[in-house]
Write a protein that holds these residues in place. Structure first.
Motif, PDB file in Angstrom:
ATOM      1  N   LEU A   3      66.201 -19.098  10.208  1.00  0.00           N
ATOM      2  CA  LEU A   3      65.113 -20.011   9.868  1.00  0.00           C
ATOM      3  C   LEU A   3      64.162 -19.251   8.957  1.00  0.00           C
ATOM      4  CD1 LEU A   3      64.315 -21.634  13.342  1.00  0.00           C
ATOM      5  CD2 LEU A   3      65.826 -22.481  11.563  1.00  0.00           C
ATOM      6  N   GLN A   4      63.941 -19.786   7.786  1.00  0.00           N
ATOM      7  CA  GLN A   4      63.099 -19.122   6.799  1.00  0.00           C
ATOM      8  C   GLN A   4      61.815 -19.908   6.621  1.00  0.00           C
ATOM      9  OE1 GLN A   4      63.845 -16.129   5.126  1.00  0.00           O
ATOM     10  NE2 GLN A   4      61.722 -16.268   4.438  1.00  0.00           N
ATOM     11  N   ALA A   5      60.715 -19.315   7.078  1.00  0.00           N
ATOM     12  CA  ALA A   5      59.411 -19.967   6.964  1.00  0.00           C
ATOM     13  C   ALA A   5      58.672 -19.463   5.734  1.00  0.00           C
ATOM     14  CB  ALA A   5      58.576 -19.704   8.213  1.00  0.00           C
ATOM     15  N   SER A   6      57.906 -20.351   5.126  1.00  0.00           N
ATOM     16  CA  SER A   6      57.124 -19.983   3.947  1.00  0.00           C
ATOM     17  C   SER A   6      55.899 -20.895   3.842  1.00  0.00           C
ATOM     18  CB  SER A   6      57.977 -20.116   2.684  1.00  0.00           C
ATOM     19  OG  SER A   6      58.400 -21.462   2.511  1.00  0.00           O
ATOM     20  N   GLY A   7      55.006 -20.533   2.918  1.00  0.00           N
ATOM     21  CA  GLY A   7      53.860 -21.385   2.661  1.00  0.00           C
ATOM     22  C   GLY A   7      52.544 -20.876   3.186  1.00  0.00           C
ATOM     23  N   GLY A   8      52.554 -19.776   3.898  1.00  0.00           N
ATOM     24  CA  GLY A   8      51.307 -19.223   4.399  1.00  0.00           C
ATOM     25  C   GLY A   8      50.475 -18.614   3.280  1.00  0.00           C
ATOM     26  N   GLY A   9      49.255 -18.248   3.630  1.00  0.00           N
ATOM     27  CA  GLY A   9      48.379 -17.635   2.643  1.00  0.00           C
ATOM     28  C   GLY A   9      46.949 -17.592   3.114  1.00  0.00           C
ATOM     29  N   LEU A  10      46.069 -17.269   2.188  1.00  0.00           N
ATOM     30  CA  LEU A  10      44.629 -17.207   2.456  1.00  0.00           C
ATOM     31  C   LEU A  10      43.981 -18.489   1.957  1.00  0.00           C
ATOM     32  CD1 LEU A  10      42.013 -15.679   3.226  1.00  0.00           C
ATOM     33  CD2 LEU A  10      42.041 -14.713   0.903  1.00  0.00           C
ATOM     34  N   VAL A  11      43.198 -19.127   2.803  1.00  0.00           N
ATOM     35  CA  VAL A  11      42.555 -20.379   2.443  1.00  0.00           C
ATOM     36  C   VAL A  11      41.145 -20.406   3.033  1.00  0.00           C
ATOM     37  CG1 VAL A  11      43.495 -21.602   4.452  1.00  0.00           C
ATOM     38  CG2 VAL A  11      42.843 -22.895   2.396  1.00  0.00           C
ATOM     39  N   GLN A  12      40.239 -21.074   2.357  1.00  0.00           N
ATOM     40  CA  GLN A  12      38.872 -21.185   2.846  1.00  0.00           C
ATOM     41  C   GLN A  12      38.790 -22.226   3.969  1.00  0.00           C
ATOM     42  OE1 GLN A  12      36.351 -22.034  -0.538  1.00  0.00           O
ATOM     43  NE2 GLN A  12      36.219 -19.860  -1.080  1.00  0.00           N
ATOM     44  N   PRO A  13      37.811 -22.086   4.837  1.00  0.00           N
ATOM     45  CA  PRO A  13      37.618 -23.106   5.877  1.00  0.00           C
ATOM     46  C   PRO A  13      37.498 -24.497   5.246  1.00  0.00           C
ATOM     47  CG  PRO A  13      36.277 -21.199   6.347  1.00  0.00           C
ATOM     48  CD  PRO A  13      36.878 -20.958   4.981  1.00  0.00           C
ATOM     49  N   GLY A  14      38.163 -25.456   5.864  1.00  0.00           N
ATOM     50  CA  GLY A  14      38.189 -26.811   5.332  1.00  0.00           C
ATOM     51  C   GLY A  14      39.342 -27.078   4.387  1.00  0.00           C
ATOM     52  N   GLY A  15      40.043 -26.039   4.013  1.00  0.00           N
ATOM     53  CA  GLY A  15      41.153 -26.174   3.089  1.00  0.00           C
ATOM     54  C   GLY A  15      42.445 -26.609   3.765  1.00  0.00           C
ATOM     55  N   SER A  16      43.505 -26.676   2.964  1.00  0.00           N
ATOM     56  CA  SER A  16      44.804 -27.146   3.445  1.00  0.00           C
ATOM     57  C   SER A  16      45.913 -26.189   3.036  1.00  0.00           C
ATOM     58  CB  SER A  16      45.112 -28.534   2.871  1.00  0.00           C
ATOM     59  OG  SER A  16      44.155 -29.491   3.272  1.00  0.00           O
ATOM     60  N   LEU A  17      46.955 -26.199   3.839  1.00  0.00           N
ATOM     61  CA  LEU A  17      48.184 -25.483   3.531  1.00  0.00           C
ATOM     62  C   LEU A  17      49.350 -26.288   4.062  1.00  0.00           C
ATOM     63  CD1 LEU A  17      47.523 -21.715   4.433  1.00  0.00           C
ATOM     64  CD2 LEU A  17      47.945 -22.636   2.156  1.00  0.00           C
ATOM     65  N   ARG A  18      50.508 -26.129   3.440  1.00  0.00           N
ATOM     66  CA  ARG A  18      51.723 -26.777   3.929  1.00  0.00           C
ATOM     67  C   ARG A  18      52.784 -25.706   4.156  1.00  0.00           C
ATOM     68  NH1 ARG A  18      56.430 -29.845   1.324  1.00  0.00           N
ATOM     69  NH2 ARG A  18      56.969 -31.498   2.817  1.00  0.00           N
ATOM     70  N   LEU A  19      53.174 -25.560   5.397  1.00  0.00           N
ATOM     71  CA  LEU A  19      54.220 -24.616   5.745  1.00  0.00           C
ATOM     72  C   LEU A  19      55.576 -25.311   5.702  1.00  0.00           C
ATOM     73  CD1 LEU A  19      52.598 -22.818   8.815  1.00  0.00           C
ATOM     74  CD2 LEU A  19      52.306 -22.353   6.379  1.00  0.00           C
ATOM     75  N   SER A  20      56.571 -24.562   5.278  1.00  0.00           N
ATOM     76  CA  SER A  20      57.942 -25.064   5.232  1.00  0.00           C
ATOM     77  C   SER A  20      58.851 -24.126   6.012  1.00  0.00           C
ATOM     78  CB  SER A  20      58.431 -25.159   3.790  1.00  0.00           C
ATOM     79  OG  SER A  20      57.628 -26.031   3.027  1.00  0.00           O
ATOM     80  N   CYS A  21      59.904 -24.677   6.547  1.00  0.00           N
ATOM     81  CA  CYS A  21      60.883 -23.877   7.279  1.00  0.00           C
ATOM     82  C   CYS A  21      62.251 -24.495   7.053  1.00  0.00           C
ATOM     83  CB  CYS A  21      60.547 -23.857   8.761  1.00  0.00           C
ATOM     84  SG  CYS A  21      61.764 -23.003   9.795  1.00  0.00           S
ATOM     85  N   THR A  22      63.149 -23.696   6.482  1.00  0.00           N
ATOM     86  CA  THR A  22      64.498 -24.173   6.187  1.00  0.00           C
ATOM     87  C   THR A  22      65.512 -23.378   6.989  1.00  0.00           C
ATOM     88  OG1 THR A  22      63.861 -24.864   3.968  1.00  0.00           O
ATOM     89  CG2 THR A  22      66.212 -24.543   4.394  1.00  0.00           C
TER      90      THR A  22
END
Length: 123
Positions: A3-22
């Motif tokens: 399972l390969q997860a990706s999409g993490g990072g640094l984001v400011q409070p209130g922001g958004s991120l989308r993680l993926s896992c294939t």
């Protein structure tokens, strides 16, 4: 099986991120999949899960209304859309696949795990 997860990072409070896992090496078309997270010094905790049949979802109370789990069976993938992020969401996020169609909040019910992707929420 991987399972390969990706999409993490640094984001400011209130922001958004989308993680993926294939997933590769096995298809999980009828198996439940989930996301867990682990912050430094804390135990791994349940975040969200989606059933193998019917797409039934369930969330931890701390992320309910802010995070959305989804899956694409043709791509053998699961996603976690994270909105309105808070500093307390900072953690390594892990995707997992069960050998059951039913959702579960217990990490013991998941047989396969990704390597984790780091999410840091900070200004």
């Amino acid at each position: 099986v991987q399972l390969q997860a990706s999409g993490g990072g640094l984001v400011q409070p209130g922001g958004s991120l989308r993680l993926s896992c294939t997933a590769s090496g096995r298809t999980f078309r009828t198996d439940a999949m989930g996301w867990f997270r682990q912050a430094p010094g804390k135990e791994r905790e349940f975040v969200a899960t989606i059933s193998g049949i019917g797409g039934i979802t369930y969330y931890a109370e701390s992320v309910e209304g802010r995070f959305t789990i989804s899956r694409d069976k043709d791509k053998n993938s699961v996603y976690l859309q994270m909105n309105s992020l808070k500093p307390e969401d900072t953690a390594a996020y892990y995707c997992a696949a069960a050998l059951s169609t039913r959702t579960s909040v217990s990490s013991n019910e998941y047989a396969y795990w990704g390597q984790g992707t780091q999410v840091t929420v900070s200004s």
